[in-house]
Scaffold this motif. Structure first.
Motif, PDB file in Angstrom:
ATOM      1  N   ILE A  88      -0.137   3.628   6.221  1.00  0.00           N
ATOM      2  CA  ILE A  88      -0.616   2.813   4.931  1.00  0.00           C
ATOM      3  C   ILE A  88      -0.542   3.668   3.842  1.00  0.00           C
ATOM      4  O   ILE A  88      -0.497   3.254   2.601  1.00  0.00           O
ATOM      5  N   SER A  89      -0.262   5.065   3.578  1.00  0.00           N
ATOM      6  CA  SER A  89      -0.373   5.817   2.649  1.00  0.00           C
ATOM      7  C   SER A  89       0.843   5.812   2.072  1.00  0.00           C
ATOM      8  O   SER A  89       1.097   6.427   0.972  1.00  0.00           O
ATOM      9  N   ASP A  90       1.828   5.102   2.683  1.00  0.00           N
ATOM     10  CA  ASP A  90       3.155   4.788   1.711  1.00  0.00           C
ATOM     11  C   ASP A  90       2.943   4.519   0.539  1.00  0.00           C
ATOM     12  O   ASP A  90       2.001   3.682  -0.080  1.00  0.00           O
ATOM     13  N   PRO A  91       3.582   5.067  -0.624  1.00  0.00           N
ATOM     14  CA  PRO A  91       3.202   5.006  -1.937  1.00  0.00           C
ATOM     15  C   PRO A  91       3.168   3.530  -2.429  1.00  0.00           C
ATOM     16  O   PRO A  91       2.566   2.830  -3.257  1.00  0.00           O
ATOM     17  N   PHE A  92       4.073   2.735  -2.094  1.00  0.00           N
ATOM     18  CA  PHE A  92       4.303   1.344  -2.403  1.00  0.00           C
ATOM     19  C   PHE A  92       2.994   0.518  -1.843  1.00  0.00           C
ATOM     20  O   PHE A  92       2.515  -0.259  -2.687  1.00  0.00           O
ATOM     21  N   PHE A  93       2.833   0.804  -0.711  1.00  0.00           N
ATOM     22  CA  PHE A  93       1.394   0.086   0.079  1.00  0.00           C
ATOM     23  C   PHE A  93       0.378   0.449  -1.005  1.00  0.00           C
ATOM     24  O   PHE A  93      -0.426  -0.345  -1.389  1.00  0.00           O
ATOM     25  N   LEU A  94       0.076   1.587  -1.215  1.00  0.00           N
ATOM     26  CA  LEU A  94      -0.995   2.303  -1.859  1.00  0.00           C
ATOM     27  C   LEU A  94      -1.064   1.371  -3.346  1.00  0.00           C
ATOM     28  O   LEU A  94      -2.210   1.073  -3.655  1.00  0.00           O
ATOM     29  N   ARG A  95      -0.219   1.286  -4.029  1.00  0.00           N
ATOM     30  CA  ARG A  95      -0.120   0.918  -5.026  1.00  0.00           C
ATOM     31  C   ARG A  95      -0.352  -0.897  -5.158  1.00  0.00           C
ATOM     32  O   ARG A  95      -1.120  -1.399  -5.716  1.00  0.00           O
ATOM     33  N   LEU A  96       0.194  -1.467  -4.000  1.00  0.00           N
ATOM     34  CA  LEU A  96      -0.080  -3.133  -4.106  1.00  0.00           C
ATOM     35  C   LEU A  96      -1.475  -3.139  -3.395  1.00  0.00           C
ATOM     36  O   LEU A  96      -2.358  -3.725  -3.828  1.00  0.00           O
ATOM     37  N   PHE A  97      -1.997  -2.435  -2.501  1.00  0.00           N
ATOM     38  CA  PHE A  97      -3.406  -2.309  -2.198  1.00  0.00           C
ATOM     39  C   PHE A  97      -4.399  -2.274  -3.411  1.00  0.00           C
ATOM     40  O   PHE A  97      -5.436  -2.942  -3.308  1.00  0.00           O
ATOM     41  N   GLY A  98      -3.978  -1.389  -4.149  1.00  0.00           N
ATOM     42  CA  GLY A  98      -5.175  -0.925  -5.319  1.00  0.00           C
ATOM     43  C   GLY A  98      -4.920  -2.165  -6.187  1.00  0.00           C
ATOM     44  O   GLY A  98      -6.273  -2.708  -6.470  1.00  0.00           O
ATOM     45  N   HIS A  99      -4.134  -2.699  -6.621  1.00  0.00           N
ATOM     46  CA  HIS A  99      -4.213  -3.971  -7.304  1.00  0.00           C
ATOM     47  C   HIS A  99      -4.836  -5.381  -6.336  1.00  0.00           C
ATOM     48  O   HIS A  99      -5.482  -6.184  -7.086  1.00  0.00           O
ATOM     49  N   LEU A 100      -4.563  -5.337  -5.142  1.00  0.00           N
ATOM     50  CA  LEU A 100      -5.240  -6.534  -4.363  1.00  0.00           C
ATOM     51  C   LEU A 100      -6.628  -6.266  -4.210  1.00  0.00           C
ATOM     52  O   LEU A 100      -7.386  -7.112  -4.485  1.00  0.00           O
ATOM     53  N   ALA A 101      -7.036  -4.823  -4.400  1.00  0.00           N
ATOM     54  CA  ALA A 101      -8.634  -4.523  -4.253  1.00  0.00           C
ATOM     55  C   ALA A 101      -9.138  -4.957  -5.588  1.00  0.00           C
ATOM     56  O   ALA A 101     -10.316  -5.474  -5.527  1.00  0.00           O
ATOM     57  N   ASP A 102      -8.344  -4.812  -6.563  1.00  0.00           N
ATOM     58  CA  ASP A 102      -8.950  -5.177  -7.913  1.00  0.00           C
ATOM     59  C   ASP A 102      -9.221  -6.454  -7.995  1.00  0.00           C
ATOM     60  O   ASP A 102     -10.250  -6.950  -8.512  1.00  0.00           O
ATOM     61  N   GLU A 103      -8.299  -7.288  -7.598  1.00  0.00           N
ATOM     62  CA  GLU A 103      -8.194  -8.711  -7.799  1.00  0.00           C
ATOM     63  C   GLU A 103      -9.343  -9.126  -6.832  1.00  0.00           C
ATOM     64  O   GLU A 103      -9.990 -10.137  -7.227  1.00  0.00           O
ATOM     65  N   ILE A 104      -9.425  -8.800  -5.735  1.00  0.00           N
ATOM     66  CA  ILE A 104     -10.365  -9.441  -4.563  1.00  0.00           C
ATOM     67  C   ILE A 104     -11.856  -9.077  -5.066  1.00  0.00           C
ATOM     68  O   ILE A 104     -12.743  -9.886  -5.163  1.00  0.00           O
ATOM     69  N   SER A 105     -12.099  -7.736  -5.515  1.00  0.00           N
ATOM     70  CA  SER A 105     -13.322  -7.404  -5.889  1.00  0.00           C
ATOM     71  C   SER A 105     -13.933  -8.007  -7.295  1.00  0.00           C
ATOM     72  O   SER A 105     -15.219  -8.330  -7.318  1.00  0.00           O
ATOM     73  N   GLN A 106     -12.868  -8.434  -8.124  1.00  0.00           N
ATOM     74  CA  GLN A 106     -13.464  -9.114  -9.193  1.00  0.00           C
ATOM     75  C   GLN A 106     -13.928 -10.386  -8.862  1.00  0.00           C
ATOM     76  O   GLN A 106     -14.914 -11.056  -9.666  1.00  0.00           O
ATOM     77  N   ARG A 107     -13.557 -11.044  -7.817  1.00  0.00           N
ATOM     78  CA  ARG A 107     -14.128 -12.261  -6.982  1.00  0.00           C
ATOM     79  C   ARG A 107     -15.430 -12.150  -6.135  1.00  0.00           C
ATOM     80  O   ARG A 107     -15.945 -13.006  -5.664  1.00  0.00           O
ATOM     81  N   ARG A 108     -15.849 -10.754  -6.301  1.00  0.00           N
ATOM     82  CA  ARG A 108     -17.077 -10.370  -5.458  1.00  0.00           C
ATOM     83  C   ARG A 108     -17.069 -10.600  -4.127  1.00  0.00           C
ATOM     84  O   ARG A 108     -18.068 -10.809  -3.356  1.00  0.00           O
ATOM     85  N   TYR A 109     -16.006 -10.289  -3.582  1.00  0.00           N
ATOM     86  CA  TYR A 109     -15.558 -10.068  -2.125  1.00  0.00           C
ATOM     87  C   TYR A 109     -15.411  -8.695  -1.630  1.00  0.00           C
ATOM     88  O   TYR A 109     -14.710  -7.940  -2.476  1.00  0.00           O
ATOM     89  N   ASP A 110     -15.628  -8.556  -0.341  1.00  0.00           N
ATOM     90  CA  ASP A 110     -15.243  -7.261   0.121  1.00  0.00           C
ATOM     91  C   ASP A 110     -13.900  -7.123   0.627  1.00  0.00           C
ATOM     92  O   ASP A 110     -13.372  -8.209   0.942  1.00  0.00           O
ATOM     93  N   ILE A 111     -13.358  -6.204   1.086  1.00  0.00           N
ATOM     94  CA  ILE A 111     -12.039  -6.054   1.631  1.00  0.00           C
ATOM     95  C   ILE A 111     -12.156  -5.363   2.953  1.00  0.00           C
ATOM     96  O   ILE A 111     -12.739  -4.217   3.237  1.00  0.00           O
TER      97      ILE A 111
END
Length: 346
Positions: A88-111
Motif C-alpha cells: 500500500i506504500s506504493d507511491p501512486f497508491f499513497l497519493r490517491l489514498f491521500g486525496h480520497l481521505a481528504d474528500e471523505i473526511s470533508q464529508r465527516r466520514y471515517d476511513i
C-alpha cells in the motif's frame, strides 16, 4: 433561547439529556446541533455546542451510528489478486489514498483501509456483509472484474477506480488509459524513436488499454508492432530491470521505452545505466502516473499525468450520490503528457 440553570450532579458523566435540559430543548435537537445539522438555527447550534464543551459532553458516535444503522465510515479496499507482494506504500497508491481521505473526511466520514491479497470470488460480498462501512471504494480492478460485478448486482454504494469494461455492472472512475498510451508512444515516435518497447502487466484492466494506445500510435505512423517488444513486467520487484537487461545482453536494438507505470520506467532506466546506455541519448523512456518520484529522478521522467485529485473527487462524489440512492455512470478523466529529461521534445 433561554437556558435553564439546573446542572447535572457532580461526579456523574454528562448525558445528552442533561445538555437538553440545560438548554431547554429536546434531546433530538441537541443531537442534530452537535452534528451541525442544517435544520437547527446557527445561534441555537452555537449555544448547544458551547454548553457541551463547558460540561465536557462528547457525542457517543458509535452508539448514535448504531441507532441509525450507519457506521459513518467508508471502506477503501485494495484487491491484490495480480500482485500479492504489492504494498500500500506504493507511491501512486499513497497519493490517491491521500486525496480520497481528504474528500471523505470533508464529508465527516471515517476511513477504513482494507488490503485484500489473494482474493476469492466472494471476498467483496463478505466485506459488504460485515457492515463495517456504509460504502466501498475499490482501488484497482486487478483480476477481480467478476467479483466486482457479482457484488454490484445487489449493492449500490460501490465505486471502483479503474477502466470501464464492456460487460461492467459496477460504477468505475479512471483515466483515459488508451489516450495515455497513444500520447506516450506518439511522442517517442515524433522524437525519432522507431524501436519502442512496451513494459507492463498487459493482462490487467487499465494496462491493456495503455498497450492498445501504444499499438494505435505505432500503426498511425505506418509502422508494424513488433510483438517481441511487448514485455511483461510487474509493478514490484526486478522484472522490468531484468527484462531490459536480458534484451541488452542478447544485443537486441531498441531506442525507446513506454512503461506502464513510473516505477517500471525508473527500473528500466536503472537497467540501461547499468549496461552503459544513456537515457535519453541512447534510449528515451516515458512512464505513466506522474508520481512524485517522476520529477525527482535523474534524469527526470517524462510521463503521462493522471489527474489524481480529480479522480479522487469524482470517485467520492459518485459514491455519496449512490449512498443517497442516485444512479451514477462511469467516468473517464483526461490525461496529459508531461515532458522532462528522459524523453524531451523533438
Amino acid at each position: 433561547m433561554e437556558l435553564e440553570k439546573t446542572r447535572p450532579k457532580s461526579g456523574r458523566a454528562v448525558k445528552m439529556t442533561d445538555i437538553a435540559r440545560i438548554a431547554g430543548v429536546s434531546s433530538s435537537t441537541v443531537s442534530r446541533a452537535l452534528t451541525d445539522h442544517p435544520t437547527i438555527p446557527e445561534a441555537t447550534r452555537n449555544t448547544i455546542q458551547a454548553l457541551a464543551r463547558e460540561h465536557g459532553y462528547v457525542v457517543n458516535r458509535a452508539a448514535r451510528n448504531l441507532r441509525q444503522s450507519q457506521t459513518q465510515t467508508i471502506a477503501v479496499a485494495v484487491p491484490l489478486g495480480h500482485e500479492r507482494e504489492q504494498l500500500i506504500s506504493d507511491p501512486f497508491f499513497l497519493r490517491l489514498f491521500g486525496h480520497l481521505a481528504d474528500e471523505i473526511s470533508q464529508r465527516r466520514y471515517d476511513i477504513l483501509l482494507v488490503r485484500e491479497p489473494s482474493p476469492d470470488a466472494h471476498w467483496l460480498g463478505r466485506l459488504v456483509q460485515s457492515q463495517r462501512a456504509d460504502g466501498f471504494i475499490i482501488v484497482g480492478q486487478s483480476d477481480q472484474h467478476a467479483a466486482l460485478n457479482l457484488a454490484a448486482r445487489d449493492y449500490r454504494p460501490l465505486v471502483v477506480f479503474g477502466s470501464e469494461l464492456p460487460d461492467q455492472i459496477y460504477c468505475s472512475v479512471g483515466s483515459d488509459n488508451f489516450e495515455g498510451g497513444r500520447l506516450a508512444t506518439d511522442h517517442l515516435l515524433r522524437s525519432g524513436r522507431r524501436r519502442i518497447l512496451f513494459l507492463g502487466p498487459a493482462e490487467l484492466p487499465q494496462i491493456d488499454l495503455r498497450l492498445d494506445g501504444y499499438r494505435q500510435a505505432i500503426g498511425n505512423h505506418g509502422l508494424s508492432v513488433d510483438e517481441s517488444f511487448v514485455l511483461p513486467a510487474h509493478f514490484t520487484g526486478p522484472s522490468a530491470h531484468d527484462a531490459v537487461r536480458e534484451l541488452l545482453a542478447r544485443g537486441v536494438e531498441f531506442d525507446g521505452i513506454f512503461a506502464a507505470s513510473d516505477g517500471i520506467a525508473l527500473s528500466a532506466i536503472r537497467a540501461l545505466e547499468s549496461a552503459g546506455k544513456r537515457c535519453p541519448a541512447d534510449v528515451s523512456v516515458v512512464g505513466f502516473d506522474d508520481s512524485d518520484l517522476a520529477s525527482q529522478s535523474h534524469p527526470a521522467l517524462t510521463t503521462i499525468r493522471q489527474d489524481v485529485p480529480g479522480i479522487a473527487a469524482t470517485i467520492v462524489d459518485h459514491l455519496f450520490r449512490r449512498l443517497e440512492g442516485e444512479s451514477t455512470n462511469s467516468s473517464t478523466l483526461p490525461v496529459r503528457l508531461i515532458l522532462r529529461e528522459s524523453a524531451p521534445g523533438p
